[in-house]
Design an enzyme around this catalytic site. Sequence first.
Site, PDB file in Angstrom:
ATOM      1  N   CYS A 109       0.840  -1.294   0.007  1.00 41.48           N
ATOM      2  CA  CYS A 109       0.018   0.053   0.108  1.00 41.48           C
ATOM      3  C   CYS A 109       0.691   1.146   0.128  1.00 41.48           C
ATOM      4  O   CYS A 109       0.348   2.493  -0.014  1.00 41.48           O
ATOM      5  CB  CYS A 109      -1.036  -0.017   1.080  1.00 41.48           C
ATOM      6  SG  CYS A 109      -1.817  -1.366   1.411  1.00 41.48           S
ATOM      7  N   HIS A 249      -1.902   7.953   6.557  1.00 38.01           N
ATOM      8  CA  HIS A 249      -2.316   6.612   5.948  1.00 38.01           C
ATOM      9  C   HIS A 249      -3.613   6.198   6.302  1.00 38.01           C
ATOM     10  O   HIS A 249      -4.277   5.814   5.468  1.00 38.01           O
ATOM     11  CB  HIS A 249      -1.061   5.657   6.168  1.00 38.01           C
ATOM     12  CG  HIS A 249      -1.273   4.262   5.549  1.00 38.01           C
ATOM     13  ND1 HIS A 249      -1.401   3.979   4.275  1.00 38.01           N
ATOM     14  CD2 HIS A 249      -1.685   2.980   6.201  1.00 38.01           C
ATOM     15  CE1 HIS A 249      -1.460   2.820   3.883  1.00 38.01           C
ATOM     16  NE2 HIS A 249      -1.587   2.159   5.073  1.00 38.01           N
ATOM     17  N   GLU A 260      -0.620   5.078  13.984  1.00 34.88           N
ATOM     18  CA  GLU A 260      -0.253   6.297  13.308  1.00 34.88           C
ATOM     19  C   GLU A 260      -0.594   7.340  13.962  1.00 34.88           C
ATOM     20  O   GLU A 260       0.282   8.586  14.285  1.00 34.88           O
ATOM     21  CB  GLU A 260      -0.689   6.440  11.966  1.00 34.88           C
ATOM     22  CG  GLU A 260      -0.422   7.539  10.993  1.00 34.88           C
ATOM     23  CD  GLU A 260      -0.938   7.532   9.670  1.00 34.88           C
ATOM     24  OE1 GLU A 260      -0.280   8.136   8.864  1.00 34.88           O
ATOM     25  OE2 GLU A 260      -1.933   6.604   9.585  1.00 34.88           O
ATOM     26  N   LYS A 278      -8.973   8.014   2.909  1.00 33.95           N
ATOM     27  CA  LYS A 278      -9.591   6.836   2.635  1.00 33.95           C
ATOM     28  C   LYS A 278     -10.921   6.929   3.125  1.00 33.95           C
ATOM     29  O   LYS A 278     -11.670   5.834   2.840  1.00 33.95           O
ATOM     30  CB  LYS A 278      -8.841   5.727   3.003  1.00 33.95           C
ATOM     31  CG  LYS A 278      -7.448   5.504   2.521  1.00 33.95           C
ATOM     32  CD  LYS A 278      -6.509   4.674   3.313  1.00 33.95           C
ATOM     33  CE  LYS A 278      -5.373   4.434   2.680  1.00 33.95           C
ATOM     34  NZ  LYS A 278      -4.231   5.493   2.823  1.00 33.95           N
ATOM     35  N   HIS A 283      -9.733   2.285   0.307  1.00 35.51           N
ATOM     36  CA  HIS A 283      -8.264   1.911   0.270  1.00 35.51           C
ATOM     37  C   HIS A 283      -8.130   1.252  -1.081  1.00 35.51           C
ATOM     38  O   HIS A 283      -8.424   0.299  -1.584  1.00 35.51           O
ATOM     39  CB  HIS A 283      -7.703   0.918   1.187  1.00 35.51           C
ATOM     40  CG  HIS A 283      -6.536   0.823   1.582  1.00 35.51           C
ATOM     41  ND1 HIS A 283      -5.510   1.178   0.678  1.00 35.51           N
ATOM     42  CD2 HIS A 283      -5.842   0.141   2.599  1.00 35.51           C
ATOM     43  CE1 HIS A 283      -4.326   1.112   1.038  1.00 35.51           C
ATOM     44  NE2 HIS A 283      -4.515   0.347   2.250  1.00 35.51           N
ATOM     45  N   PHE A 342       1.978  -3.781   3.814  1.00 30.30           N
ATOM     46  CA  PHE A 342       2.365  -5.120   4.330  1.00 30.30           C
ATOM     47  C   PHE A 342       3.697  -5.434   4.064  1.00 30.30           C
ATOM     48  O   PHE A 342       4.119  -5.100   3.033  1.00 30.30           O
ATOM     49  CB  PHE A 342       1.283  -6.236   3.731  1.00 30.30           C
ATOM     50  CG  PHE A 342       0.149  -6.349   4.154  1.00 30.30           C
ATOM     51  CD1 PHE A 342      -0.496  -5.553   5.213  1.00 30.30           C
ATOM     52  CD2 PHE A 342      -0.943  -7.216   3.587  1.00 30.30           C
ATOM     53  CE1 PHE A 342      -1.703  -5.855   5.914  1.00 30.30           C
ATOM     54  CE2 PHE A 342      -2.206  -7.418   4.116  1.00 30.30           C
ATOM     55  CZ  PHE A 342      -2.644  -6.894   5.229  1.00 30.30           C
TER      56      PHE A 342
END
Length: 354
Positions: A109, A249, A260, A278, A283, A342
């Site tokens: 991502c 993010h 975060e 998002k 996403h 990931f």
Amino acid sequence: MPDLDPVLQLGGAWARRTDRYSQLAFVAGEEALAMAGLDPAEWDAPRVGVVVGTAFGGVTTLQAQVARQLRGEKVSVLTVPMFAPNMLPGQLCVHWGARGPSFATSTACASGGTAIGMGAQLVHAGVCDIVLAGGSDAPITPIVSAAFARMDALASGTNEPAAASRPFDATRDGFVLGEGAAVLVLERTAHAAARKAPVLARLVGFGASADAHHITDPHPEGVGLRQAMVSALAQAGASADEVDHVNAHATGTPKGDLLEAGLLARLVGRRASVTASKGTLGHTMGAAGAIEAALTVRAIAEQTVPPTANVDCLDPRVEVDVVVGAPRSQRIGLVLSNSSGFGGQNAVLAFAAP
């Protein structure tokens, strides 16, 4: 992007031999070139590079061709060119006649953010005058959806799709799978000035890192993302006190958003406004970092922060200034755009007003 008509916007030949994620990138790239006032017929082709990030490549094509094979049918002769990740920048180079460096980045991502950061390195190193950099993904397929559902990563607590993605909200329970693309024109300052190009923002810093912790879970102390933010600021020659805004993010997962937010609270406190795109877009995987970079540039250009959608009850543990409800006009000089993926891969871009 339900309104994408690949035949109308790209022509029948290109539409037939490209995957949906490539088609999205073609459209985004054409829009970027038009905004930048660039004509591929006039540029110095060896000095133009293309760097595009993707998490899944042509997964729509791959799933369709596997289904054909299982039915005993022949797969398309275009299967590999349509799904291999490197083929997207290759196809864009063919389409635009760009003959500089061309490659794909794949950092889950964070792929789009990584692509823009690496594209900027080509400009700073003097290899290219122009780099078309961004990200694209079209992962809304049965296999990808089922895989994320199996991991309990998808939002499931509401029957209202538009309200399901809830970054920083106390009731958030996962992300909503999306698709999209964004392409930015990165140009050497002197080259842009010589052609009197419109400059919306300056890319002043890039930080990349690995958590080196787990294949899917972020580091519990966020060491990788913090390192990337600090690196981006160092390259920008700026301190955390100078950050006016952060495009987070924030995917809407319980663990990731809180982690975060904690990092941002310690690094920039409540001095910087925070938004999470998002909530509106879902996403978009490998495209997310590029789309959010484009929104960050637009925020600088308009001196306005877009709100985070679907935050009805801000998680009380989120101790940063999350913009909600309505756009906020403010001075925006320096901005961070965060991406993580990931594999513990992080990419942070620092933009400044021109």
